[in-house]
Motif scaffolding. Sequence first.
Motif, mmCIF file in Angstrom:
data_model
loop_
_atom_site.group_PDB
_atom_site.id
_atom_site.type_symbol
_atom_site.label_atom_id
_atom_site.label_comp_id
_atom_site.label_asym_id
_atom_site.label_seq_id
_atom_site.Cartn_x
_atom_site.Cartn_y
_atom_site.Cartn_z
ATOM 1 N N ALA A 163 0.862 -1.130 -0.040
ATOM 2 C CA ALA A 163 -0.101 0.038 0.139
ATOM 3 C C ALA A 163 0.838 1.193 0.028
ATOM 4 N N TYR A 164 0.338 2.132 -0.731
ATOM 5 C CA TYR A 164 0.815 3.664 -0.700
ATOM 6 C C TYR A 164 0.603 4.391 0.574
ATOM 7 N N ALA A 165 1.092 5.772 0.359
ATOM 8 C CA ALA A 165 0.928 6.539 1.716
ATOM 9 C C ALA A 165 -0.659 7.208 1.443
ATOM 10 N N HIS A 166 -1.009 7.405 0.166
ATOM 11 C CA HIS A 166 -2.257 8.055 -0.166
ATOM 12 C C HIS A 166 -3.330 7.071 0.020
ATOM 13 N N ARG A 167 -3.270 5.980 0.632
ATOM 14 C CA ARG A 167 -4.478 4.958 1.070
ATOM 15 C C ARG A 167 -5.484 5.807 1.507
ATOM 16 N N CYS A 168 -6.886 5.215 1.236
ATOM 17 C CA CYS A 168 -7.765 5.838 1.644
ATOM 18 C C CYS A 168 -8.987 5.004 2.495
ATOM 19 N N GLY A 169 -8.555 3.744 2.867
ATOM 20 C CA GLY A 169 -9.205 2.640 3.291
ATOM 21 C C GLY A 169 -9.016 1.332 2.521
ATOM 22 N N LYS A 170 -9.783 0.598 3.198
ATOM 23 C CA LYS A 170 -9.391 -1.026 2.667
ATOM 24 C C LYS A 170 -10.941 -1.860 2.674
ATOM 25 N N VAL A 171 -10.961 -2.864 1.733
ATOM 26 C CA VAL A 171 -12.165 -3.666 1.793
ATOM 27 C C VAL A 171 -11.981 -5.288 1.750
ATOM 28 N N GLN A 172 -12.602 -5.905 2.437
ATOM 29 C CA GLN A 172 -12.514 -7.540 2.382
ATOM 30 C C GLN A 172 -13.122 -8.092 1.068
ATOM 31 N N VAL A 173 -11.940 -8.823 0.551
ATOM 32 C CA VAL A 173 -12.130 -9.197 -0.669
ATOM 33 C C VAL A 173 -11.852 -10.896 -0.816
ATOM 34 N N PRO A 174 -12.566 -11.471 -1.316
ATOM 35 C CA PRO A 174 -12.273 -13.275 -1.312
ATOM 36 C C PRO A 174 -10.921 -13.380 -2.276
ATOM 37 N N ALA A 175 -10.137 -14.281 -2.071
ATOM 38 C CA ALA A 175 -8.947 -14.553 -2.800
ATOM 39 C C ALA A 175 -9.141 -15.900 -3.441
ATOM 40 N N ILE A 176 -8.238 -15.885 -4.423
ATOM 41 C CA ILE A 176 -8.189 -17.102 -5.449
ATOM 42 C C ILE A 176 -7.045 -17.357 -6.086
ATOM 43 N N THR A 177 -6.556 -18.517 -6.305
ATOM 44 C CA THR A 177 -5.652 -18.686 -7.094
ATOM 45 C C THR A 177 -6.024 -19.044 -8.639
ATOM 46 N N LEU A 178 -4.904 -18.991 -9.604
ATOM 47 C CA LEU A 178 -5.221 -19.153 -11.002
ATOM 48 C C LEU A 178 -5.332 -20.586 -11.343
ATOM 49 N N ASP A 179 -4.622 -21.428 -10.274
ATOM 50 C CA ASP A 179 -4.737 -22.837 -10.392
ATOM 51 C C ASP A 179 -6.363 -23.352 -10.029
ATOM 52 N N ARG A 180 -7.010 -22.552 -9.068
ATOM 53 C CA ARG A 180 -8.137 -22.776 -8.921
ATOM 54 C C ARG A 180 -9.158 -22.129 -10.001
ATOM 55 N N LEU A 181 -8.840 -20.878 -10.422
ATOM 56 C CA LEU A 181 -9.896 -20.500 -11.366
ATOM 57 C C LEU A 181 -10.198 -21.210 -12.658
ATOM 58 N N CYS A 182 -8.709 -21.803 -12.920
ATOM 59 C CA CYS A 182 -8.544 -22.391 -14.407
ATOM 60 C C CYS A 182 -8.595 -24.038 -14.267
#
Length: 276
Positions: A163-182
């Motif tokens: 993250a950079y200094a001009h961050r303004c917030g964060k959100v929770q996002v699901p994660a995935i690998t390309l191995d799973r996606l494909c």
Amino acid sequence: MPLSHHILASRFDLEEVSRKRATGVYYGDHRLLCRLLGDYLAFVDIRDRMLAPRLVLDGFWESWVTLAVARYLRPGMWCVDVGANYGYYTLLLASGCGPTGRVVACEPNPVLAGTYLPQNLALNGFYHGVEICQKVVGNLDDQSVDFVLHDGDFATGSLERWAYAHRCGKVQVPAITLDRLCADWPRLDLVKIDAEGAEALVWEGMQQTLRRFPQTVVVLELHLQRDPPQTFELLKEIERAGYYLRAINYEGEVEPVEATTILNRPQEHWTLWLAR
């Protein structure tokens, strides 16, 4: 729609035609309608002071990378766009792969993935064979991670570590690998990765897929200034996996490059073209 001649011809032609056809029309709700690459309509957000102004005024982004990717595409290809943002490369991939191909656009920013990407695909008639994956692509599955947003900058959202200094917030996002996606894909022809520092994590999470599809081309943007030690290790991993280090030069051509050259010139815009 097939790719236009100016997108394939040269960097000069691509930039000249794109600039001549560039336009911007305000539609309300922070949305500005522009024309990308002279052919595609797209909404961008007026609160974005980094990428949006360039798309509106120039009509292109990273013209040399655009040219290299466009020249590689063929109808029927299957591709993944990691870090799709407004869908600039997604539109190019969808057009080049055609209705018999498949494109998945991965974008964790909820505003981009939930609003701009679907609108931009619809504007250009890409209803079939193109999907949006609103997840962080990396080395984790079935977990949620913090995704950091940056004020006035829709292009550099990242995981917490980068993250950079001009961050303004964060959100929770699901994660995935390309191995799973494909996992159930019958083919994979190209993966474009712009992960804002997390490129090594994306690479780690796609190794099974690359072994299944050794012909896959990986177009990987490096972010050296965010994490030089990680980049050094990543380059070694790439070579150990049997890939030649090649980069896209500023004329859209692919040429060999040494790891030491990359590391000694961190100010350069390095985009690797990885193929066995």
